[in-house]
Design a protein around this motif. Structure first.
Motif, short mmCIF file in Angstrom:
data_model
loop_
_atom_site.label_atom_id
_atom_site.label_comp_id
_atom_site.label_asym_id
_atom_site.label_seq_id
_atom_site.Cartn_x
_atom_site.Cartn_y
_atom_site.Cartn_z
N LEU A 1 0.81 -1.22 0.00
CA LEU A 1 0.00 0.00 0.00
C LEU A 1 0.84 1.27 0.00
N SER A 2 2.06 1.19 0.56
CA SER A 2 2.86 2.41 0.68
C SER A 2 4.24 2.30 0.05
N ALA A 3 4.53 1.23 -0.64
CA ALA A 3 5.89 1.00 -1.12
C ALA A 3 6.09 1.25 -2.61
N ALA A 4 5.14 1.83 -3.28
CA ALA A 4 5.27 2.05 -4.73
C ALA A 4 6.51 2.89 -5.01
N GLY A 5 7.35 2.39 -5.89
CA GLY A 5 8.54 3.12 -6.29
C GLY A 5 9.69 3.05 -5.31
N ARG A 6 9.54 2.33 -4.22
CA ARG A 6 10.61 2.20 -3.23
C ARG A 6 11.37 0.91 -3.47
N PRO A 7 12.63 0.87 -3.02
CA PRO A 7 13.41 -0.36 -3.22
C PRO A 7 12.84 -1.51 -2.40
N PRO A 8 13.13 -2.75 -2.82
CA PRO A 8 12.67 -3.93 -2.07
C PRO A 8 13.28 -3.93 -0.66
N ILE A 9 12.65 -4.66 0.24
CA ILE A 9 13.10 -4.75 1.63
C ILE A 9 13.68 -6.14 1.86
N ALA A 10 14.94 -6.18 2.27
CA ALA A 10 15.57 -7.45 2.63
C ALA A 10 15.19 -7.76 4.08
N LEU A 11 14.94 -9.03 4.37
CA LEU A 11 14.48 -9.43 5.70
C LEU A 11 15.04 -10.80 6.05
N PHE A 12 15.51 -10.94 7.28
CA PHE A 12 15.87 -12.25 7.83
C PHE A 12 15.12 -12.39 9.13
N CYS A 13 14.39 -13.48 9.30
CA CYS A 13 13.70 -13.73 10.56
C CYS A 13 13.88 -15.20 10.93
N ALA A 14 13.87 -15.47 12.23
CA ALA A 14 14.09 -16.83 12.71
C ALA A 14 13.32 -17.04 14.01
N ARG A 15 13.09 -18.30 14.32
CA ARG A 15 12.43 -18.65 15.58
C ARG A 15 12.88 -20.04 16.00
#
Length: 195
Positions: free
Chosen positions: A41-55
């Motif tokens: 909804l708010s990321a148009a034209g913005r670079p991708p977001i890298a994410l690492f998550c663990a549990r």
């Protein structure tokens, strides 16, 4: 300016992840997909977001993770035959609104004494004055040099080694390092703790 906008985006992402973690704590792939849908909804034209998550998987030594475009974290374990090194690459593409790629979880055994290092690409990308790159080998050597130390000490030693390699040059990419070390408790039947 640009750094203020990046700070706002980071706070928004943290809030999204916190709210979704409650609902999707057992399913990291759905957590990432739900977050991707929400940022659309708010990321148009913005670079991708890298994410690492663990549990951690409750009652076990298993660590489930998802890597969506982050420099691969390194899982290190000392064995009688030397060091085992595993790069945590399973996951998917960075979070991007128009992407429809599926995410998947990876899993490792995270035993007492093991180290998990989550580093920005600026650490192995550190350059000496002659242009030589420190590389992943330099990162791994620095992590293993302190593998009996507390996690905070391992991180501090590794960052200092990267800075020494560059001879203190200010013209370097940002360096961010998070180190986790599984520590055994005094009891052989008790749970292991993270540092």
């Amino acid at each position: 300016g640009p750094s203020e906008e990046a700070s706002v985006r980071l706070v928004q992402l943290q809030a999204l992840l916190r709210t979704r973690a409650r609902a999707y704590h057992e399913d990291l792939a759905e957590l990432a997909d739900s977050t991707r849908r929400a940022i659309a909804l708010s990321a148009a034209g913005r670079p991708p977001i890298a994410l690492f998550c663990a549990r951690f998987v409750s009652g076990s030594t298993r660590l489930r993770y998802l890597n969506a475009g982050v420099y691969p974290p390194i899982h290190l374990r000392r064995t009688p035959d030397g060091a085992q090194i595993v790069r945590l690459t399973t996951g998917g593409d960075p979070l991007e609104p128009q992407s429809a790629s599926l995410f998947q979880e990876g899993e490792i055994e995270f035993l007492p004494g093991d180290i998990l290092a989550i580093a920005s690409s600026g650490i192995p990308g550190a350059a000496a004055p002659d242009g030589t790159i420190w590389g992943e080998g330099g990162l791994v050597d620095a992590l293993l040099a302190g593998d009996k130390d507390r996690a905070a000490d391992i991180a501090q030693h590794t960052l200092a080694a990267a800075a020494a390699f560059t001879a203190g040059s200010q013209e370097q990419p940002p360096r961010i390092l998070l180190v986790l070390r599984r520590q055994a408790t005094g009891s052989s039947s008790g749970p292991a703790l993270l540092q």
